[in-house]
Design a protein around this motif. Structure first.
Motif, PDB file in Angstrom:
ATOM      1  N   ASP A 147      76.565  19.363 -25.789  1.00 23.57           N
ATOM      2  CA  ASP A 147      77.405  19.483 -27.044  1.00 23.57           C
ATOM      3  C   ASP A 147      78.365  18.506 -26.600  1.00 23.57           C
ATOM      4  OD1 ASP A 147      75.831  20.920 -28.764  1.00 23.57           O
ATOM      5  OD2 ASP A 147      76.468  22.869 -27.778  1.00 23.57           O
ATOM      6  N   PRO A 148      78.371  17.119 -26.251  1.00 26.21           N
ATOM      7  CA  PRO A 148      79.696  16.505 -25.821  1.00 26.21           C
ATOM      8  C   PRO A 148      80.519  16.218 -27.153  1.00 26.21           C
ATOM      9  CG  PRO A 148      77.751  15.251 -26.137  1.00 26.21           C
ATOM     10  CD  PRO A 148      77.128  16.729 -26.137  1.00 26.21           C
ATOM     11  N   THR A 149      81.752  16.278 -26.840  1.00 27.04           N
ATOM     12  CA  THR A 149      82.748  16.019 -27.987  1.00 27.04           C
ATOM     13  C   THR A 149      83.410  14.582 -27.910  1.00 27.04           C
ATOM     14  OG1 THR A 149      84.652  16.736 -26.536  1.00 27.04           O
ATOM     15  CG2 THR A 149      83.653  18.419 -27.523  1.00 27.04           C
ATOM     16  N   ALA A 150      83.324  13.879 -26.662  1.00 28.03           N
ATOM     17  CA  ALA A 150      83.936  12.578 -26.766  1.00 28.03           C
ATOM     18  C   ALA A 150      83.208  11.420 -25.987  1.00 28.03           C
ATOM     19  CB  ALA A 150      85.301  12.544 -26.206  1.00 28.03           C
ATOM     20  N   LEU A 151      82.818  10.231 -26.351  1.00 30.99           N
ATOM     21  CA  LEU A 151      82.246   9.352 -25.643  1.00 30.99           C
ATOM     22  C   LEU A 151      83.160   8.184 -25.487  1.00 30.99           C
ATOM     23  CD1 LEU A 151      79.503   8.623 -24.693  1.00 30.99           C
ATOM     24  CD2 LEU A 151      79.284   6.948 -26.974  1.00 30.99           C
ATOM     25  N   ALA A 152      83.135   7.702 -23.999  1.00 33.80           N
ATOM     26  CA  ALA A 152      84.204   6.563 -23.637  1.00 33.80           C
ATOM     27  C   ALA A 152      83.497   5.420 -23.304  1.00 33.80           C
ATOM     28  CB  ALA A 152      85.353   7.069 -22.533  1.00 33.80           C
ATOM     29  N   CYS A 153      83.575   4.276 -23.365  1.00 34.40           N
ATOM     30  CA  CYS A 153      82.746   3.026 -23.379  1.00 34.40           C
ATOM     31  C   CYS A 153      83.764   2.087 -22.598  1.00 34.40           C
ATOM     32  CB  CYS A 153      81.939   2.573 -24.561  1.00 34.40           C
ATOM     33  SG  CYS A 153      80.681   3.804 -25.119  1.00 34.40           S
ATOM     34  N   GLY A 154      83.229   1.168 -21.709  1.00 30.96           N
ATOM     35  CA  GLY A 154      83.760  -0.019 -21.403  1.00 30.96           C
ATOM     36  C   GLY A 154      83.253  -0.986 -22.149  1.00 30.96           C
ATOM     37  N   TRP A 155      83.862  -1.989 -22.936  1.00 28.78           N
ATOM     38  CA  TRP A 155      83.475  -2.667 -23.851  1.00 28.78           C
ATOM     39  C   TRP A 155      83.964  -4.286 -23.752  1.00 28.78           C
ATOM     40  CZ3 TRP A 155      81.482   0.550 -27.833  1.00 28.78           C
ATOM     41  CH2 TRP A 155      80.588  -0.089 -28.826  1.00 28.78           C
ATOM     42  N   HIS A 205      79.256  -1.712 -22.097  1.00 30.18           N
ATOM     43  CA  HIS A 205      78.301  -1.997 -21.161  1.00 30.18           C
ATOM     44  C   HIS A 205      77.752  -0.814 -20.366  1.00 30.18           C
ATOM     45  CE1 HIS A 205      77.795  -3.167 -16.875  1.00 30.18           C
ATOM     46  NE2 HIS A 205      77.015  -4.108 -17.542  1.00 30.18           N
ATOM     47  N   TYR A 206      78.947   0.210 -20.248  1.00 31.64           N
ATOM     48  CA  TYR A 206      78.729   1.376 -19.642  1.00 31.64           C
ATOM     49  C   TYR A 206      79.551   2.372 -20.273  1.00 31.64           C
ATOM     50  CZ  TYR A 206      75.495   1.980 -15.557  1.00 31.64           C
ATOM     51  OH  TYR A 206      74.336   2.053 -14.902  1.00 31.64           O
ATOM     52  N   CYS A 207      78.875   3.620 -20.753  1.00 33.40           N
ATOM     53  CA  CYS A 207      79.669   4.597 -21.304  1.00 33.40           C
ATOM     54  C   CYS A 207      79.460   5.962 -20.495  1.00 33.40           C
ATOM     55  CB  CYS A 207      79.094   4.988 -22.818  1.00 33.40           C
ATOM     56  SG  CYS A 207      79.131   3.731 -24.059  1.00 33.40           S
ATOM     57  N   ALA A 208      80.418   6.883 -20.823  1.00 30.75           N
ATOM     58  CA  ALA A 208      80.388   8.373 -20.151  1.00 30.75           C
ATOM     59  C   ALA A 208      80.804   9.292 -21.268  1.00 30.75           C
ATOM     60  CB  ALA A 208      81.431   8.326 -19.266  1.00 30.75           C
ATOM     61  N   ALA A 209      79.938  10.388 -21.193  1.00 31.32           N
ATOM     62  CA  ALA A 209      80.229  11.519 -22.170  1.00 31.32           C
ATOM     63  C   ALA A 209      80.954  12.524 -21.475  1.00 31.32           C
ATOM     64  CB  ALA A 209      78.941  11.903 -22.806  1.00 31.32           C
ATOM     65  N   ASP A 210      81.944  13.322 -22.582  1.00 29.90           N
ATOM     66  CA  ASP A 210      82.602  14.039 -21.489  1.00 29.90           C
ATOM     67  C   ASP A 210      81.742  15.696 -21.050  1.00 29.90           C
ATOM     68  OD1 ASP A 210      82.430  15.403 -24.118  1.00 29.90           O
ATOM     69  OD2 ASP A 210      84.336  15.987 -24.255  1.00 29.90           O
ATOM     70  N   ARG A 211      80.621  15.581 -21.545  1.00 27.49           N
ATOM     71  CA  ARG A 211      79.825  16.863 -20.884  1.00 27.49           C
ATOM     72  C   ARG A 211      78.469  16.726 -21.699  1.00 27.49           C
ATOM     73  NH1 ARG A 211      82.164  22.156 -24.363  1.00 27.49           N
ATOM     74  NH2 ARG A 211      81.696  21.537 -26.553  1.00 27.49           N
ATOM     75  N   GLY A 225      74.364  -4.928 -30.259  1.00 29.50           N
ATOM     76  CA  GLY A 225      73.590  -3.806 -30.425  1.00 29.50           C
ATOM     77  C   GLY A 225      74.304  -2.549 -30.648  1.00 29.50           C
ATOM     78  N   GLY A 226      75.489  -2.407 -29.981  1.00 32.60           N
ATOM     79  CA  GLY A 226      76.404  -1.269 -29.813  1.00 32.60           C
ATOM     80  C   GLY A 226      75.663   0.094 -28.921  1.00 32.60           C
ATOM     81  N   VAL A 227      76.069   1.145 -29.371  1.00 26.82           N
ATOM     82  CA  VAL A 227      75.470   2.394 -28.509  1.00 26.82           C
ATOM     83  C   VAL A 227      74.468   2.961 -29.707  1.00 26.82           C
ATOM     84  CG1 VAL A 227      75.949   4.277 -27.511  1.00 26.82           C
ATOM     85  CG2 VAL A 227      77.579   2.434 -27.293  1.00 26.82           C
ATOM     86  N   LYS A 228      73.307   3.259 -29.409  1.00 27.86           N
ATOM     87  CA  LYS A 228      72.336   3.883 -30.244  1.00 27.86           C
ATOM     88  C   LYS A 228      72.339   5.471 -29.899  1.00 27.86           C
ATOM     89  CE  LYS A 228      69.690  -0.366 -31.011  1.00 27.86           C
ATOM     90  NZ  LYS A 228      70.548  -1.114 -30.688  1.00 27.86           N
ATOM     91  N   LEU A 229      72.283   6.302 -30.922  1.00 30.00           N
ATOM     92  CA  LEU A 229      71.688   7.769 -30.537  1.00 30.00           C
ATOM     93  C   LEU A 229      70.440   7.754 -30.778  1.00 30.00           C
ATOM     94  CD1 LEU A 229      72.820  10.390 -30.131  1.00 30.00           C
ATOM     95  CD2 LEU A 229      73.012  10.747 -32.733  1.00 30.00           C
ATOM     96  N   PRO A 275      82.052   2.551 -16.460  1.00 28.46           N
ATOM     97  CA  PRO A 275      82.064   3.694 -17.252  1.00 28.46           C
ATOM     98  C   PRO A 275      83.488   4.284 -17.062  1.00 28.46           C
ATOM     99  CG  PRO A 275      80.784   4.256 -15.434  1.00 28.46           C
ATOM    100  CD  PRO A 275      81.003   2.672 -15.527  1.00 28.46           C
ATOM    101  N   PRO A 276      84.111   4.504 -18.261  1.00 29.37           N
ATOM    102  CA  PRO A 276      85.298   5.398 -18.379  1.00 29.37           C
ATOM    103  C   PRO A 276      85.114   6.887 -18.068  1.00 29.37           C
ATOM    104  CG  PRO A 276      85.292   4.020 -20.216  1.00 29.37           C
ATOM    105  CD  PRO A 276      83.950   4.009 -19.486  1.00 29.37           C
ATOM    106  N   GLU A 277      85.182   7.165 -16.654  1.00 34.20           N
ATOM    107  CA  GLU A 277      84.975   8.601 -16.321  1.00 34.20           C
ATOM    108  C   GLU A 277      85.833   9.614 -16.893  1.00 34.20           C
ATOM    109  OE1 GLU A 277      82.062   9.253 -13.139  1.00 34.20           O
ATOM    110  OE2 GLU A 277      82.656   7.106 -12.633  1.00 34.20           O
ATOM    111  N   TRP A 278      85.746  10.687 -17.193  1.00 39.47           N
ATOM    112  CA  TRP A 278      86.563  11.797 -17.733  1.00 39.47           C
ATOM    113  C   TRP A 278      87.148  12.769 -16.548  1.00 39.47           C
ATOM    114  CZ3 TRP A 278      88.136  12.003 -22.775  1.00 39.47           C
ATOM    115  CH2 TRP A 278      86.927  11.043 -23.790  1.00 39.47           C
TER     116      TRP A 278
END
Length: 521
Positions: A384-392, A375-381, A328-332, A482-485
């Motif tokens: 108005d986040p600029t990047a999203l990192a996810c453990g896949w 599985h788990y993601c982290a937004a950089d803020r 299903g991926g990551v939904k917005l 989650p890959p944390e920034w």
């Protein structure tokens, strides 16, 4: 987002697959809202995000985006890993990285997996001092009962109050154990609640699997998966945690995201979807608080929905919501209307698409129950986040440019070297412990979709690994955390490789001045 319709049979099979995993624990479902706010979302996203363009010196994937092909697994190529604009600075493997980790200041807390974590040499939750990311060191271990019982996905930090919380989850669902730590000195956490939740004679009335903080750090929300009991634990006095609300929103509830004001809990449903809970009475500390369910959204594109990250773009509220299984991926999700949330985009890798499920089966067979899912993601803020990192799972750490959330693109990835054949050394790795099963069982609903659409080619699905239904070879790693920034670095843990400090290549990502890594809870 391009979608194709789901048949009624497909939806029934998704539910059946989920029930098959959860029935042994049993539960009863709560009544959903009766005012038309329950949505059934048909359709499957059929387009992947543009892949990363790798700088010189990369060691890129050899096949489809996100795939670790059967040839690479069997030849040993996957033991070298894959990287594109993201490199390893340092790491601490220990005996494996547990399921999820969390970080604060210059430290990372590596989750525990029961019973392997009891074998040592470092039992319980491992505290890793990352003052020097190239040479992280173990600074402490947390050995309270909750930490020894396995923390699953409950280990969370609240930076505002400098608190670390974890619950005890020996096998899918745990009961009663919760420990709270002061992490002002992040390398040496100090237990705050030696009584309720820690003392075995003083359990809390909670079920546990996953959990998360309200942003102010005064409430920890615990979710027990099966049955789907959710508990609000008051941490105003962290030495005396108290359950102040408890409910059963559904048959099997998972992780969550919590709004910045603490007044909404976006609760994940293991059958695929979210529920929106009005938590304002808990946030206000009303006597005998009531937590109404404002809306339910169910979908068939992915299941075992994991967690949500509340974010804003231009003042408009959205969620990044992760499906742990079923491609299903990551939904917005647009959540401006509490009672009618809307899916407006989906982030998928090429290997997750219905057209590629046959290839995914061919490569992932023998690797365990998970194939290729976030599985788990982290937004950089959060704003108005600029990047999203996810453990896949099996695809490593994936990094996306989300400045325009409707036009997401991948900018980097790091898939750590597989530790093939080292199962017996990885006592704290859920991947190694679960490798008795080789078949990617949790991909079943996605395979059914592909078959229904006439996209599944059996000749593509069967190959040299097809007989490996028992005894997985851990020919990839499962990156659950989650890959944390941390500036241009990401700190995370993968099941087999343990803690990883990763560096983004110059020019790949611009660190915003107000960077504030968030997993949503």
């Amino acid at each position: 987002m391009i979608v194709q319709p789901l048949s009624g049979v497909r939806k029934i099979l998704v539910a059946a697959a989920a029930v098959a995993c959860l029935l042994p624990f049993g539960a009863a479902s709560a009544q959903p809202p009766d005012d038309g706010t329950v949505q059934e979302i048909d359709g499957v996203a059929t387009v992947s995000v543009p892949p990363a363009s790798c700088e010189p010196g990369a060691q890129p994937e050899t096949g489809l985006q996100g795939d670790v092909g059967a040839a690479d697994r069997d030849s040993g190529r996957s033991t070298q890993g894959y990287r594109c604009n993201l490199t390893r600075l340092g790491g601490y493997a220990g005996r494996g990285g547990g399921i999820t980790s969390t970080s604060f200041d210059h430290c990372l807390y590596m989750g525990s997996t029961f019973p392997g974590d009891l074998l040592g040499p470092a039992t319980g939750v491992q505290v890793v001092d990352v003052s020097d990311p190239a040479n992280p060191v173990l600074s402490a271990t947390l050995t309270e009962p909750a930490m020894l019982a396995g923390t699953w996905e409950s280990l969370k930090v609240n930076p505002a109050r400098k608190l670390l919380v974890g619950t005890g989850v020996p096998a899918l669902t745990g009961f009663g154990l919760l420990s709270v730590y002061d992490i002002s000195d992040c390398a040496h956490p100090r237990l705050l609640n030696p009584g309720p939740g820690t003392n075995l004679a003083m359990p809390l009335p909670i079920t546990a699997h996953e959990g998360g903080f309200s942003p102010d750090g005064n409430t920890y929300w615990a979710s027990g998966v099966a049955p789907g009991i959710v508990s609000a634990v008051d941490l105003t006095d962290p030495a005396d945690p108290r359950v102040i609300w408890q409910g059963l929103p559904g048959l099997s509830m998972h992780g969550m995201g919590i709004s910045p004001d603490g007044n909404r809990v976006y609760l994940s449903n293991n059958f695929g979807g979210i529920s929106v809970l009005d938590s304002s009475a808990v946030q206000r500390r009303d006597p005998n608080p009531v937590v109404p369910e404002l809306a339910e959204m169910h979908w068939g594109d992915g299941w075992a929905t994991q967690h949500s990250i509340p974010v804003e773009y231009g003042g408009h509220p959205y969620l990044f919501t992760v499906d742990e299984a079923g491609s299903g991926g990551v939904k917005l999700i647009d959540v401006a209307d509490d009672r009618r949330p809307r899916i407006v985009n989906t982030i998928k890798l090429a290997i997750e698409l219905p057209a590629n499920q046959d290839r995914a089966v061919a490569s992932s067979m023998g690797g365990g129950v998970f194939a290729y899912d976030p599985h788990y993601c982290a937004a950089d803020r959060p704003v108005d986040p600029t990047a999203l990192a996810c453990g896949w799972e099996s695809s490593g750490i994936r990094v996306f440019d989300v400045r325009d959330p409707m036009r997401v693109r991948e900018i980097a990835y790091y898939n750590p070297p597989a530790r093939t054949g080292q199962n017996a050394e990885l006592w704290n790795s859920p991947h190694a412990l679960a490798s008795v099963i080789g078949a990617p069982l949790l991909s079943g609903p996605a395979i059914i979709t592909s078959l229904e659409q006439g996209l599944f080619d059996p000749t593509e699905a069967f190959g040299p690994r097809s007989g490996e239904v028992v005894g997985g070879d851990i020919s990839t790693d499962w990156c659950f955390a989650p890959p944390e920034w941390h500036g241009s670095q990401l700190w995370t843990a993968c099941a087999d490789n343990g803690f990883l400090a990763l560096q983004l290549a110059p020019g790949t990502y611009s660190v915003p001045a107000d960077q504030h890594s968030t997993v949503g809870s």
